[in-house]
Design a protein around this motif. Structure first.
Motif, PDB file in Angstrom:
ATOM      1  N   ASP A   1       0.819  -1.305   0.180  1.00  0.00           N
ATOM      2  CA  ASP A   1       0.022   0.086  -0.086  1.00  0.00           C
ATOM      3  C   ASP A   1       0.965   1.341  -0.034  1.00  0.00           C
ATOM      4  N   ARG A   2       2.191   1.015  -0.275  1.00  0.00           N
ATOM      5  CA  ARG A   2       3.178   2.438  -0.152  1.00  0.00           C
ATOM      6  C   ARG A   2       3.476   2.777  -1.729  1.00  0.00           C
ATOM      7  N   ARG A   3       3.318   3.837  -2.004  1.00  0.00           N
ATOM      8  CA  ARG A   3       3.650   4.653  -3.243  1.00  0.00           C
ATOM      9  C   ARG A   3       5.457   4.738  -3.147  1.00  0.00           C
ATOM     10  N   VAL A   4       5.838   4.233  -4.300  1.00  0.00           N
ATOM     11  CA  VAL A   4       7.397   4.436  -4.302  1.00  0.00           C
ATOM     12  C   VAL A   4       7.676   5.459  -5.473  1.00  0.00           C
ATOM     13  N   THR A   5       8.547   6.325  -5.122  1.00  0.00           N
ATOM     14  CA  THR A   5       8.919   7.235  -6.041  1.00  0.00           C
ATOM     15  C   THR A   5      10.328   6.830  -6.731  1.00  0.00           C
ATOM     16  N   LEU A   6      10.213   6.750  -8.144  1.00  0.00           N
ATOM     17  CA  LEU A   6      11.264   6.388  -9.022  1.00  0.00           C
ATOM     18  C   LEU A   6      11.942   7.152  -9.941  1.00  0.00           C
ATOM     19  N   THR A   7      13.143   7.238 -10.287  1.00  0.00           N
ATOM     20  CA  THR A   7      13.686   8.224 -11.208  1.00  0.00           C
ATOM     21  C   THR A   7      13.172   7.634 -12.439  1.00  0.00           C
ATOM     22  N   VAL A   8      13.289   8.397 -13.701  1.00  0.00           N
ATOM     23  CA  VAL A   8      12.980   8.142 -15.036  1.00  0.00           C
ATOM     24  C   VAL A   8      13.598   6.813 -15.313  1.00  0.00           C
ATOM     25  N   THR A   9      15.122   6.721 -14.926  1.00  0.00           N
ATOM     26  CA  THR A   9      15.766   5.551 -15.356  1.00  0.00           C
ATOM     27  C   THR A   9      15.183   4.309 -14.635  1.00  0.00           C
ATOM     28  N   GLU A  10      15.099   4.494 -13.307  1.00  0.00           N
ATOM     29  CA  GLU A  10      14.712   3.365 -12.447  1.00  0.00           C
ATOM     30  C   GLU A  10      13.369   2.921 -12.973  1.00  0.00           C
ATOM     31  N   PHE A  11      12.425   3.687 -13.226  1.00  0.00           N
ATOM     32  CA  PHE A  11      10.992   3.283 -13.748  1.00  0.00           C
ATOM     33  C   PHE A  11      11.245   2.481 -15.226  1.00  0.00           C
ATOM     34  N   ASP A  12      12.129   3.104 -16.024  1.00  0.00           N
ATOM     35  CA  ASP A  12      12.183   2.369 -17.267  1.00  0.00           C
ATOM     36  C   ASP A  12      12.760   0.908 -17.194  1.00  0.00           C
ATOM     37  N   LEU A  13      13.802   0.755 -16.254  1.00  0.00           N
ATOM     38  CA  LEU A  13      14.323  -0.542 -15.964  1.00  0.00           C
ATOM     39  C   LEU A  13      13.376  -1.396 -15.277  1.00  0.00           C
TER      40      LEU A  13
ATOM     41  N   GLY B   1      10.295 -13.547 -14.877  1.00  0.00           N
ATOM     42  CA  GLY B   1      10.743 -14.734 -15.062  1.00  0.00           C
ATOM     43  C   GLY B   1      11.966 -14.908 -16.203  1.00  0.00           C
ATOM     44  N   ARG B   2      12.117 -13.867 -16.894  1.00  0.00           N
ATOM     45  CA  ARG B   2      13.243 -13.915 -17.941  1.00  0.00           C
ATOM     46  C   ARG B   2      14.573 -13.436 -17.508  1.00  0.00           C
ATOM     47  N   VAL B   3      15.705 -13.914 -17.507  1.00  0.00           N
ATOM     48  CA  VAL B   3      17.013 -13.373 -17.323  1.00  0.00           C
ATOM     49  C   VAL B   3      17.241 -12.497 -18.391  1.00  0.00           C
ATOM     50  N   TYR B   4      17.648 -11.218 -17.817  1.00  0.00           N
ATOM     51  CA  TYR B   4      18.469 -10.398 -18.697  1.00  0.00           C
ATOM     52  C   TYR B   4      19.972 -10.050 -18.326  1.00  0.00           C
ATOM     53  N   THR B   5      20.585 -10.075 -19.460  1.00  0.00           N
ATOM     54  CA  THR B   5      22.166  -9.695 -19.184  1.00  0.00           C
ATOM     55  C   THR B   5      22.234  -7.966 -18.868  1.00  0.00           C
ATOM     56  N   ARG B   6      23.390  -7.495 -18.275  1.00  0.00           N
ATOM     57  CA  ARG B   6      23.356  -6.247 -18.203  1.00  0.00           C
ATOM     58  C   ARG B   6      23.524  -5.334 -19.467  1.00  0.00           C
ATOM     59  N   GLU B   7      23.881  -5.866 -20.313  1.00  0.00           N
ATOM     60  CA  GLU B   7      23.779  -5.295 -21.635  1.00  0.00           C
ATOM     61  C   GLU B   7      22.526  -5.024 -22.441  1.00  0.00           C
TER      62      GLU B   7
ATOM     63  N   ALA C   1      17.720  -1.272 -22.878  1.00  0.00           N
ATOM     64  CA  ALA C   1      16.536  -1.152 -22.670  1.00  0.00           C
ATOM     65  C   ALA C   1      16.152   0.170 -21.934  1.00  0.00           C
ATOM     66  N   ALA C   2      16.861   0.669 -20.805  1.00  0.00           N
ATOM     67  CA  ALA C   2      16.895   1.693 -19.835  1.00  0.00           C
ATOM     68  C   ALA C   2      17.507   2.894 -20.212  1.00  0.00           C
ATOM     69  N   TRP C   3      18.599   2.664 -21.057  1.00  0.00           N
ATOM     70  CA  TRP C   3      19.448   3.880 -21.462  1.00  0.00           C
ATOM     71  C   TRP C   3      19.633   4.068 -22.916  1.00  0.00           C
ATOM     72  N   GLY C   4      19.181   2.961 -23.755  1.00  0.00           N
ATOM     73  CA  GLY C   4      19.164   3.246 -25.180  1.00  0.00           C
ATOM     74  C   GLY C   4      20.535   2.697 -25.793  1.00  0.00           C
ATOM     75  N   PRO C   5      20.075   2.162 -27.053  1.00  0.00           N
ATOM     76  CA  PRO C   5      21.553   1.464 -27.343  1.00  0.00           C
ATOM     77  C   PRO C   5      22.638   2.334 -27.756  1.00  0.00           C
ATOM     78  N   GLY C   6      23.740   2.133 -27.391  1.00  0.00           N
ATOM     79  CA  GLY C   6      24.872   2.950 -27.685  1.00  0.00           C
ATOM     80  C   GLY C   6      25.147   4.022 -26.719  1.00  0.00           C
TER      81      GLY C   6
ATOM     82  N   GLY D   1      26.550   5.702 -23.347  1.00  0.00           N
ATOM     83  CA  GLY D   1      27.904   5.638 -22.889  1.00  0.00           C
ATOM     84  C   GLY D   1      28.138   5.033 -21.329  1.00  0.00           C
ATOM     85  N   ALA D   2      27.213   4.348 -21.078  1.00  0.00           N
ATOM     86  CA  ALA D   2      27.226   4.005 -19.567  1.00  0.00           C
ATOM     87  C   ALA D   2      27.962   2.530 -19.586  1.00  0.00           C
ATOM     88  N   GLY D   3      28.445   2.017 -18.616  1.00  0.00           N
ATOM     89  CA  GLY D   3      28.980   0.840 -18.307  1.00  0.00           C
ATOM     90  C   GLY D   3      28.129  -0.143 -17.682  1.00  0.00           C
ATOM     91  N   SER D   4      28.386  -1.451 -17.645  1.00  0.00           N
ATOM     92  CA  SER D   4      27.375  -2.577 -17.054  1.00  0.00           C
ATOM     93  C   SER D   4      27.310  -2.329 -15.672  1.00  0.00           C
TER      94      SER D   4
END
Length: 167
Positions: free
Chosen positions: A93-105, A114-120, A125-130, A132-135
Motif C-alpha cells: 500500500d506504499r507508493r514508491v518514487t522512482l527516477t525515470v531510469t529506475e522506472f524504465d528499468l 521470469g526472463r533473465v536479462y544480461t546487463r547489456e 532497454a533503459a538507457w538506449g542502444p549505444g 556511454g554507460a558501463g554495465s
C-alpha cells in the motif's frame, strides 16, 4: 489495421475486432461510407485512397493516444504494481518514487517476468542502444531500485548473467 472497405457490415465488424484486440487500438481502412457508419468506426480511421505516409501517421497517432489514455494496463509482480500510463509504482500500500531510469528499468523487467536479462540488454532497454554507460551502471541502479522497493522487491541476481524479475 482493419480493412473495412469491402465489408457489408463495417460497424459491426469494427466493434467485434475492437473488443477482441483491446487494449490495442484498431485503425479502420474504409472506402466511401455513410457518415453515420463513419462515426461508429471510432476515431482512428483512414479513407481510401491513401498513401503509405497517411497510414503510418494514423498508426503512430493511435499508439500515442492509446499510451496517453493509460490503456497499457498495470504490470504486477507479487505486491508490486507498476502503471506505465501514469508512471507510478506501488508496493503493497506504499507508493514508491522512482527516477525515470529506475522506472524504465523496472518496467522492462516487469514486461517479461521470469526472463533473465544480461546487463547489456538492460542498458539498451533503459538507457538506449549505444549509451556511454558501463554495465556497472545497471548494478548501481538495480541496488537503488531494490532499496526503494524494500523487502518485497522481486528483482533477483543471476550470478554471472544478470537480473530477473520473479513474478
Amino acid at each position: 489495421v482493419l480493412d473495412l472497405s469491402t465489408s457489408a457490415l463495417p460497424a459491426d465488424l469494427y466493434r467485434r475486432v475492437s473488443e477482441a484486440a483491446r487494449p490495442a487500438p484498431v485503425i479502420a481502412v474504409t472506402g466511401p461510407t455513410d457518415p453515420a457508419i463513419g462515426r461508429a468506426l471510432g476515431e482512428h480511421r483512414v479513407d481510401r485512397p491513401f498513401g503509405p505516409r497517411v497510414l503510418v501517421g494514423a498508426v503512430a497517432e493511435a499508439l500515442r493516444s492509446g499510451a496517453s489514455a493509460g490503456d497499457q494496463g498495470l504490470l504486477r509482480a507479487g505486491a508490486l504494481a507498476l502503471d506505465p500510463g501514469s508512471r507510478t509504482a506501488v508496493i503493497g500500500d506504499r507508493r514508491v518514487t522512482l527516477t525515470v531510469t529506475e522506472f524504465d528499468l523496472l518496467e522492462f523487467l516487469m514486461g517479461s517476468p521470469g526472463r533473465v536479462y544480461t546487463r547489456e540488454q538492460l542498458l539498451d532497454a533503459a538507457w538506449g542502444p549505444g549509451a556511454g554507460a558501463g554495465s556497472r551502471t545497471v548494478d548501481v541502479h538495480v541496488a537503488q531500485l531494490r532499496a526503494k522497493l524494500g523487502e518485497g522487491n522481486p528483482i533477483r541476481t543471476v550470478r554471472g548473467v544478470g537480473y530477473v524479475l520473479d513474478a
